[in-house]
Design a protein around this motif. Structure first.
Motif, PDB file in Angstrom:
ATOM      1  N   ASP A 523       0.789  -1.293   0.150  1.00 31.97           N
ATOM      2  CA  ASP A 523      -0.059   0.019  -0.067  1.00 31.97           C
ATOM      3  C   ASP A 523       0.750   1.425   0.139  1.00 31.97           C
ATOM      4  OD1 ASP A 523      -2.637  -1.514   0.355  1.00 31.97           O
ATOM      5  OD2 ASP A 523      -1.668  -1.949   2.270  1.00 31.97           O
ATOM      6  N   ILE A 524       0.325   2.194  -0.607  1.00 31.50           N
ATOM      7  CA  ILE A 524       1.208   3.639  -0.465  1.00 31.50           C
ATOM      8  C   ILE A 524       0.333   4.687   0.101  1.00 31.50           C
ATOM      9  CG2 ILE A 524       2.072   5.258  -2.190  1.00 31.50           C
ATOM     10  CD1 ILE A 524       2.989   3.088  -3.872  1.00 31.50           C
ATOM     11  N   ASP A 525       0.825   5.619   0.973  1.00 29.67           N
ATOM     12  CA  ASP A 525       0.366   6.777   1.496  1.00 29.67           C
ATOM     13  C   ASP A 525       1.067   7.983   0.944  1.00 29.67           C
ATOM     14  OD1 ASP A 525      -0.796   8.632   3.091  1.00 29.67           O
ATOM     15  OD2 ASP A 525      -0.907   7.447   4.845  1.00 29.67           O
ATOM     16  N   LEU A 526       0.713   8.719   0.145  1.00 31.20           N
ATOM     17  CA  LEU A 526       1.248   9.975  -0.559  1.00 31.20           C
ATOM     18  C   LEU A 526       1.248  11.170   0.655  1.00 31.20           C
ATOM     19  CD1 LEU A 526       0.723   9.585  -4.099  1.00 31.20           C
ATOM     20  CD2 LEU A 526       2.747   8.854  -2.774  1.00 31.20           C
ATOM     21  N   THR A 527       0.460  10.891   1.794  1.00 33.96           N
ATOM     22  CA  THR A 527       0.245  12.156   2.636  1.00 33.96           C
ATOM     23  C   THR A 527       1.314  12.103   3.587  1.00 33.96           C
ATOM     24  OG1 THR A 527      -1.114  10.782   4.392  1.00 33.96           O
ATOM     25  CG2 THR A 527      -2.314  11.929   2.414  1.00 33.96           C
ATOM     26  N   ARG A 528       2.190  11.025   3.486  1.00 33.03           N
ATOM     27  CA  ARG A 528       3.318  10.675   4.490  1.00 33.03           C
ATOM     28  C   ARG A 528       4.732  11.266   3.648  1.00 33.03           C
ATOM     29  NH1 ARG A 528       2.193   6.349   8.533  1.00 33.03           N
ATOM     30  NH2 ARG A 528       4.459   5.798   8.221  1.00 33.03           N
ATOM     31  N   SER A 529       5.851  11.621   4.645  1.00 34.44           N
ATOM     32  CA  SER A 529       6.888  12.028   4.272  1.00 34.44           C
ATOM     33  C   SER A 529       7.882  10.863   3.787  1.00 34.44           C
ATOM     34  CB  SER A 529       7.777  12.895   5.027  1.00 34.44           C
ATOM     35  OG  SER A 529       8.119  12.073   6.201  1.00 34.44           O
ATOM     36  N   ARG A 530       8.848  11.105   3.008  1.00 27.96           N
ATOM     37  CA  ARG A 530       9.826   9.978   2.827  1.00 27.96           C
ATOM     38  C   ARG A 530      10.452   9.518   4.240  1.00 27.96           C
ATOM     39  NH1 ARG A 530      13.898   7.707  -0.398  1.00 27.96           N
ATOM     40  NH2 ARG A 530      14.729   5.866   0.585  1.00 27.96           N
ATOM     41  N   ALA A 531      10.596  10.056   5.407  1.00 24.25           N
ATOM     42  CA  ALA A 531      11.342   9.845   6.523  1.00 24.25           C
ATOM     43  C   ALA A 531      10.307   9.080   7.302  1.00 24.25           C
ATOM     44  CB  ALA A 531      11.583  11.218   7.293  1.00 24.25           C
ATOM     45  N   GLU A 532       8.780   9.345   7.063  1.00 24.68           N
ATOM     46  CA  GLU A 532       7.825   8.485   7.907  1.00 24.68           C
ATOM     47  C   GLU A 532       7.459   7.174   7.018  1.00 24.68           C
ATOM     48  OE1 GLU A 532       4.644  11.787   9.174  1.00 24.68           O
ATOM     49  OE2 GLU A 532       4.905  11.561   7.187  1.00 24.68           O
ATOM     50  N   GLY A 533       8.001   7.176   5.881  1.00 21.90           N
ATOM     51  CA  GLY A 533       7.734   5.973   5.121  1.00 21.90           C
ATOM     52  C   GLY A 533       6.422   5.903   4.229  1.00 21.90           C
ATOM     53  N   ARG A 534       6.373   5.765   3.016  1.00 18.58           N
ATOM     54  CA  ARG A 534       5.271   5.938   2.062  1.00 18.58           C
ATOM     55  C   ARG A 534       4.718   4.507   1.723  1.00 18.58           C
ATOM     56  NH1 ARG A 534       8.133  10.272  -0.557  1.00 18.58           N
ATOM     57  NH2 ARG A 534       7.491  12.188   0.191  1.00 18.58           N
ATOM     58  N   VAL A 535       5.739   3.586   1.749  1.00 17.24           N
ATOM     59  CA  VAL A 535       5.476   2.168   1.318  1.00 17.24           C
ATOM     60  C   VAL A 535       5.073   1.221   2.429  1.00 17.24           C
ATOM     61  CG1 VAL A 535       6.322   0.305  -0.031  1.00 17.24           C
ATOM     62  CG2 VAL A 535       6.735   2.722  -0.713  1.00 17.24           C
ATOM     63  N   LEU A 536       3.934   0.753   2.595  1.00 22.35           N
ATOM     64  CA  LEU A 536       3.378   0.289   3.734  1.00 22.35           C
ATOM     65  C   LEU A 536       3.027  -1.324   3.675  1.00 22.35           C
ATOM     66  CD1 LEU A 536       1.217   3.263   5.255  1.00 22.35           C
ATOM     67  CD2 LEU A 536       3.728   2.912   5.492  1.00 22.35           C
ATOM     68  N   ASN A 537       2.963  -1.841   4.443  1.00 24.90           N
ATOM     69  CA  ASN A 537       2.305  -3.416   4.484  1.00 24.90           C
ATOM     70  C   ASN A 537       3.062  -4.235   3.152  1.00 24.90           C
ATOM     71  OD1 ASN A 537       0.571  -2.539   6.377  1.00 24.90           O
ATOM     72  ND2 ASN A 537      -0.797  -1.412   4.784  1.00 24.90           N
ATOM     73  N   VAL A 538       4.118  -4.090   3.197  1.00 23.31           N
ATOM     74  CA  VAL A 538       5.167  -4.837   2.300  1.00 23.31           C
ATOM     75  C   VAL A 538       4.980  -6.405   2.335  1.00 23.31           C
ATOM     76  CG1 VAL A 538       6.899  -5.083   0.632  1.00 23.31           C
ATOM     77  CG2 VAL A 538       6.415  -2.805   1.743  1.00 23.31           C
TER      78      VAL A 538
END
Length: 623
Positions: A523-538
């Motif tokens: 999943d991808i969350d484009l509201t987050r920063s690179r530091a927070e991590g945008r690519v989730l639940n891999v």
């Protein structure tokens, strides 16, 4: 010859104060009234033809409420259209805004020679180098330009690239004592007026997503453009045209941020302009032309001609005696065939005649009529492609649609019916199937757990029905091979974050960095920063189930050698060295053909198989 018109005075403080904020430079501002001695110029232009020299059969329009499929374009029709629109017009410029090559079998097999021969049937006054001109390195661009100039006595279209600086002593593009490959600008005279044309390439994207030589530098677009404008005006140039390959949104920013610019003829973003197209079922991004104000408060006219050989832009501009734009109007001519059909059923008789009459009555549609000499040139190459590409290696049950990124940040690149809707949530089918093929071939030859493919490396959708070797090379037209990389789960996750960062950092210009994978989903969350991590639940598909990717476990990753080198934003791939990197010596297009020939699955992926499972978007309009 009439006396030379003196160039306008720059840096007018009153006008600058009136437009001190970029937002104050409104789109389509009012134009001054015309004096008696104004000057008219017609610009005919194309861009991003990407070796698509033959007509494209996948077009679709709505005409009087009826949805019909038909062919678009073809370079011989471009040649005929430019000839017709030039006839009897005293002051004409013929411009190509770049990305002439790569993207079709005509490049794969002929390495730019076919493109050069067809371009010479027009003999453009100027050609601006685009990012894809560097796909085979500086030497590849030099080879293409050698083809373009093989008969200079007949045609020698200048190649412009003001912000490109090849390394002297190593790059074949480096300046020489005579016949330099690249020029920063060109000055042409029309009707006694001196017209400066400046070429600008998209710097960051070319460095990160193409293959220029390591020592070739790309300077800032705006800074370079202003320096060139200042030089040309100091030399007495009357009018300034920027021939850019930086994308429509960047063109708008450039127009507002420069002094002295009159016209921007753009490319790179494959942008359709012309509000009239909305009634035809298409989605234009703005008016043709788009009018803004520059930093002087003067009008600037911005145009682009969609993509491939589908549109010939006709921009008609009038200038006053001081060189300022008085008016700019024009027509984006969409070249359409008479092969109308609905689904697989060709139209005929009264229904066909009625629809063709409506096409003829629509100002932005123009019947594609191939120019005979250009058609003869094309046929030489068509015959060779026919022999190569017709072997059937598989069957495609349902069209595999092309789209780089899901959601509002990228439109479907596939004009086939239903593709925009079918790819909106998860992205393109064809990239996913290609990743599937690479994974299968990697497992067969040496082993693989994951395959990763960049969206922009795939250039065409795949139609339902017979799947041929030619289809494989149309989808994957570059000279890429497949590499196997040994990577930890943490490194794989990092590469995905790299790619999404490249996408977010280059809105509207690098959707090609969007990642696709087989054996992996997220999943991808484009509201987050690179530091927070945008690519989730891999998750990785192992033992027939989806499991979390393990940060410390080593996985075998198959990818194309272009992004394996860290290009197009996939930076982490470039850090894998030594024994952790292995070439497979499999050409990526041939690998797809071999996969199909061996009975590989060419079905549309199920939603749960798509690598991008969901995307969260910021609560704003996409840039």
């Amino acid at each position: 010859m009439p006396p030379r018109i003196q160039p306008r005075r720059l840096y007018r403080p009153v006008l600058l104060a009136a437009c001190s904020a970029l937002a104050a430079c409104s789109v389509n501002p009012p134009l001054p009234s015309a004096p008696v001695d104004d000057f008219a110029l017609r610009i005919l232009h194309i861009n991003d033809h990407h070796s698509r020299l033959a007509p494209d059969t996948g077009g679709e329009l709505k005409i009087d409420g009826e949805t019909v499929q038909l062919s678009f374009g073809g370079f011989p029709a471009v040649t005929q259209t430019i000839e017709a629109l030039s006839a009897g017009v005293p002051n004409v410029l013929k411009l190509h805004a770049g990305d002439a090559i790569t993207g079709d079998l005509y490049f794969t097999l002929f390495q730019g020679e076919a493109d050069a021969d067809l371009m010479n049937t027009v003999c453009f006054d100027a050609f601006s180098v685009g990012n894809h001109e560097f796909d085979t390195g500086d030497a590849g661009l030099a080879k293409f330009l050698d083809f373009l100039w093989k008969d200079r006595s007949r045609c020698a279209t200048p190649a412009l690239a003001a912000n490109v600086r090849p390394t002297v002593g190593s790059s074949p593009l480096a300046p020489r004592t005579a016949n330099d490959y690249l020029q920063p600008h060109l000055v042409l005279e029309r009707g006694g007026r001196r017209i400066g044309i400046v070429g600008i390439d998209i710097a960051g994207k070319t460095k990160s997503a193409s293959s220029p030589d390591a020592g070739t530098a790309f300077d800032d677009e705006l800074t370079t453009a202003q320096a060139q404008i200042d030089q040309l005006q100091a030399e007495g140039t009357d009018h300034i045209v920027l021939l850019t390959h930086i994308g429509y949104l960047n063109d708008l920013r450039l127009a507002r941020g420069l002094r002295g610019v009159d016209i921007i003829v753009g490319a790179d973003s494959h942008t359709l302009l012309g509000d009239q197209f909305s009634a035809l079922g298409l989605s234009p991004a703005g008016p043709y032309p788009t009018r803004l104000q520059n930093l002087d408060g003067d009008a600037v006219c911005v145009v682009q001609a969609w993509q491939y050989t589908w549109v010939v832009g006709q921009l008609d501009v009038r200038f006053d005696a001081d060189g300022r734009v008085l008016s700019c109007d024009g027509t984006p001519h969409l070249l359409v065939g008479a092969d109308l059909r609905q689904g697989s059923t060709p139209l005929a008789g009264a229904q066909l005649d009625a629809l063709l009459s409506r096409i003829d009555a629509t100002d932005v549609l123009r019947r594609a009529q191939p120019q005979p000499a250009a058609q003869a040139v094309l046929k030489v190459y068509q015959d060779q492609i026919e022999k190569f590409s017709t072997e059937v290696v598989g069957q495609v049950p349902e069209r595999l649609c092309l789209r780089r990124a899901p959601g509002p940040y990228d439109r479907s690149r596939d004009g086939a019916p239903g593709c925009a809707e079918a790819t909106d949530v998860h992205g393109g089918h064809v990239q996913q199937v290609i990743a599937r093929a690479f994974l299968a071939l990697g497992q067969r030859f040496g082993g693989a757990d994951i395959a990763i493919q960049n969206a922009g490396g795939v250039r065409n959708g795949i139609a339902a029905g017979d799947f041929t070797i030619g289809d494989a090379y149309l989808a994957l037209p570059f000279k890429n091979m497949l590499d196997r990389l040994l990577m930890t789960g943490s490194e794989v996750h990092g590469v995905l974050e790299d790619a999404v960062e490249q996408f977010v950092s280059n809105p509207g210009s690098n959707s090609g960095a969007w990642p696709y994978a087989a054996g992996l989903r997220w999943d991808i969350d484009l509201t987050r920063s690179r530091a927070e991590g945008r690519v989730l639940n891999v998750l990785i598909h192992t033992d027939a189930v989806w499991q979390p990717l393990q940060p410390d476990m080593t996985y075998r990753v198959i990818t194309n050698d272009y992004i394996a080198a860290g290009r197009d934003g996939f930076t982490g791939f470039g850090a894998i060295t030594g024994e952790r990197r292995e070439p497979t010596y499999l050409h990526y297009a041939q690998a797809l053909a071999d996969y199909a020939k061996a009975g590989g699955d060419l079905l549309r992926p199920k939603p749960e198989e798509m690598s991008t499972q969901s995307v969260v978007y910021p609560e704003r309009e996409p840039r």
